[in-house]
Scaffold this active site. Structure first.
Site, PDB file in Angstrom:
ATOM      1  N   LYS A  87     -20.694  64.368  56.046  1.00  0.00           N
ATOM      2  CA  LYS A  87     -21.737  63.489  55.536  1.00  0.00           C
ATOM      3  C   LYS A  87     -22.001  62.362  56.528  1.00  0.00           C
ATOM      4  O   LYS A  87     -21.107  61.874  57.209  1.00  0.00           O
ATOM      5  CB  LYS A  87     -21.325  62.913  54.182  1.00  0.00           C
ATOM      6  CG  LYS A  87     -21.240  63.959  53.071  1.00  0.00           C
ATOM      7  CD  LYS A  87     -22.610  64.503  52.718  1.00  0.00           C
ATOM      8  CE  LYS A  87     -22.514  65.587  51.647  1.00  0.00           C
ATOM      9  NZ  LYS A  87     -21.934  66.832  52.141  1.00  0.00           N
ATOM     10  N   ASP A  88     -23.244  61.929  56.541  1.00  0.00           N
ATOM     11  CA  ASP A  88     -23.734  60.949  57.495  1.00  0.00           C
ATOM     12  C   ASP A  88     -23.034  59.598  57.364  1.00  0.00           C
ATOM     13  O   ASP A  88     -22.666  59.164  56.278  1.00  0.00           O
ATOM     14  CB  ASP A  88     -25.236  60.803  57.261  1.00  0.00           C
ATOM     15  CG  ASP A  88     -25.901  59.858  58.226  1.00  0.00           C
ATOM     16  OD1 ASP A  88     -25.333  59.592  59.293  1.00  0.00           O
ATOM     17  OD2 ASP A  88     -27.003  59.400  57.903  1.00  0.00           O
ATOM     18  N   ARG A  89     -22.885  58.915  58.486  1.00  0.00           N
ATOM     19  CA  ARG A  89     -22.336  57.558  58.518  1.00  0.00           C
ATOM     20  C   ARG A  89     -23.334  56.541  57.987  1.00  0.00           C
ATOM     21  O   ARG A  89     -22.961  55.575  57.310  1.00  0.00           O
ATOM     22  CB  ARG A  89     -21.958  57.204  59.963  1.00  0.00           C
ATOM     23  CG  ARG A  89     -21.558  55.742  60.167  1.00  0.00           C
ATOM     24  CD  ARG A  89     -21.431  55.428  61.650  1.00  0.00           C
ATOM     25  NE  ARG A  89     -20.482  56.292  62.304  1.00  0.00           N
ATOM     26  CZ  ARG A  89     -20.339  56.383  63.626  1.00  0.00           C
ATOM     27  NH1 ARG A  89     -21.125  55.665  64.412  1.00  0.00           N
ATOM     28  NH2 ARG A  89     -19.452  57.184  64.154  1.00  0.00           N
TER      29      ARG A  89
END
Length: 365
Positions: A87-89
């Protein structure tokens, strides 16, 4: 028709859009909470077993960073930790991970800025890569006041016809250059030695060819039609079949029952034949490639379109919030690009690490 670039650098402008409605423009990710992602599990948890599933909410961290910290605090080995996707930062993201149940007593003491454990549930199996149904997104688009009706009109088309299942810019790294280095790996010209990095980079080459193939279909009005030689997939059962009667099968495609797939080239994925094969060879030829260059990869097939669910637009003072659920492996940026008609998360400007997950190309593709 879009004028394609023959280099391997990702550019939205080189990929045909589906809709011709006005774009809303706007700005993404002004704040982390402007981009929310929640994993939709593939199956219910049993509540008992040798593995402990932790639902984490994180802000400002990559999944890998959180897993490293959790491993240090729990004392758990990397190989014993399960994750369905990355999952994206640059977002507020909710996802599941699994650890052996013997570490359950350490959950209460886990502390990490920007990370919360929402719940812990036992289950019989370790969580595996790709073991999720999809991802639920809620995205705030700012600096686009008064454009919510435009977004609603475009979204209505996507709900009816489907979303072009492009690999988004996150697949191609900072500057969009992963595919160029991946091609050097495939040709034996790269000095990189880490096998995991080499595999990831070569998936970028598979992805850029797939994007080209899909864009050609859109440009030639073949998005929701089928050609002789296509390998189509049934949306209800997942069954894949050879299209021998394109006229009959195109009627099913128009109803959203089946869709074409594109080839992620490798030794287990046979190239398309007949008319579809001609289109595929054109996509490969644009980059001077042939199926043989992917002999070191396993290969797979990928749907050319997916259908969003639970979708809607909520007007905001400075723009709107759009929410939708996509199947695993699909990129939210494919929806946002259609709504905004901008260079969404352009390489070098947007997130440089992850988005909907590592499952966009199967682990062995």
């Amino acid at each position: 028709m879009v004028a394609f670039n023959v280099n391997l650098v990702f550019e939205w402008s080189a990929l045909q859009a589906l809709t011709d409605t006005p774009g809303t423009g706007g700005r993404l990710r002004t704040l982390p909470e402007d981009f929310r992602v929640e994993e939709v599990p593939a199956y219910p948890l049993s509540g008992e077993g040798e593995h402990l599933f932790l639902q984490l909410e994180k802000t400002g961290h990559t999944t890998a960073h959180v897993l490293r910290e959790l491993g240090l605090q729990f004392g758990v080995r990397d190989r014993d930790v399960g994750v369905a996707g990355l999952k994206d930062r640059h977002a507020v993201t909710t996802q599941w991970i699994s650890v052996p149940a013997k570490f359950e007593s350490r959950v209460a003491g886990f502390e990490m800025d920007g990370v919360r454990v929402l719940q812990a549930v036992r289950h019989g199996n370790k969580l595996g890569l790709g073991h999720l149904h999809g991802n639920r997104f809620a995205v705030r688009v700012r600096e686009a006041a008064g454009t919510a009706p435009q977004a609603e009109a475009t979204l209505a088309q996507l709900l009816t016809r489907g979303v072009p299942n492009y690999f988004g810019p996150q697949r191609f790294g900072m500057g969009g250059l992963n595919a160029e280095e991946g091609l050097r790996v495939l040709r034996g010209e790269s000095r990189l030695r880490d096998p995991r990095v080499r595999r990831f980079l070569t998936t970028s080459v598979q992805s850029v060819v797939f994007n080209r193939f899909l864009s050609l279909r859109l440009a030639r009005r073949l998005f929701d039609q089928l050609l002789a030689g296509d390998m189509a997939k049934k949306h209800d059962t997942g069954g894949v079949f050879l299209v021998e009667d394109p006229e009959a099968e195109s009627l099913r495609a128009a109803r959203g029952e089946v869709s074409a797939t594109g080839t992620l080239f490798g030794k287990k994925a046979k190239p398309l034949t007949l008319e579809a094969g001609e289109l595929e060879r054109e996509a490969l030829g644009a980059f001077g490639l042939s199926p043989e260059v992917f002999a070191s990869r396993r290969g797979d097939r990928r749907l050319t379109r997916v259908f969003a669910a639970d979708a809607g637009v909520r007007p905001e003072e400075d723009g709107y919030t759009v929410s939708f659920t996509l199947p695993k492996g699909s990129f939210a940026t494919s929806v946002l690009r259609e709504l905004m008609k901008t260079d969404v998360d352009a390489p070098g400007e947007g997130p440089e690490d992850e988005e909907a997950g590592a499952e966009e190309v199967g682990a062995g593709a």
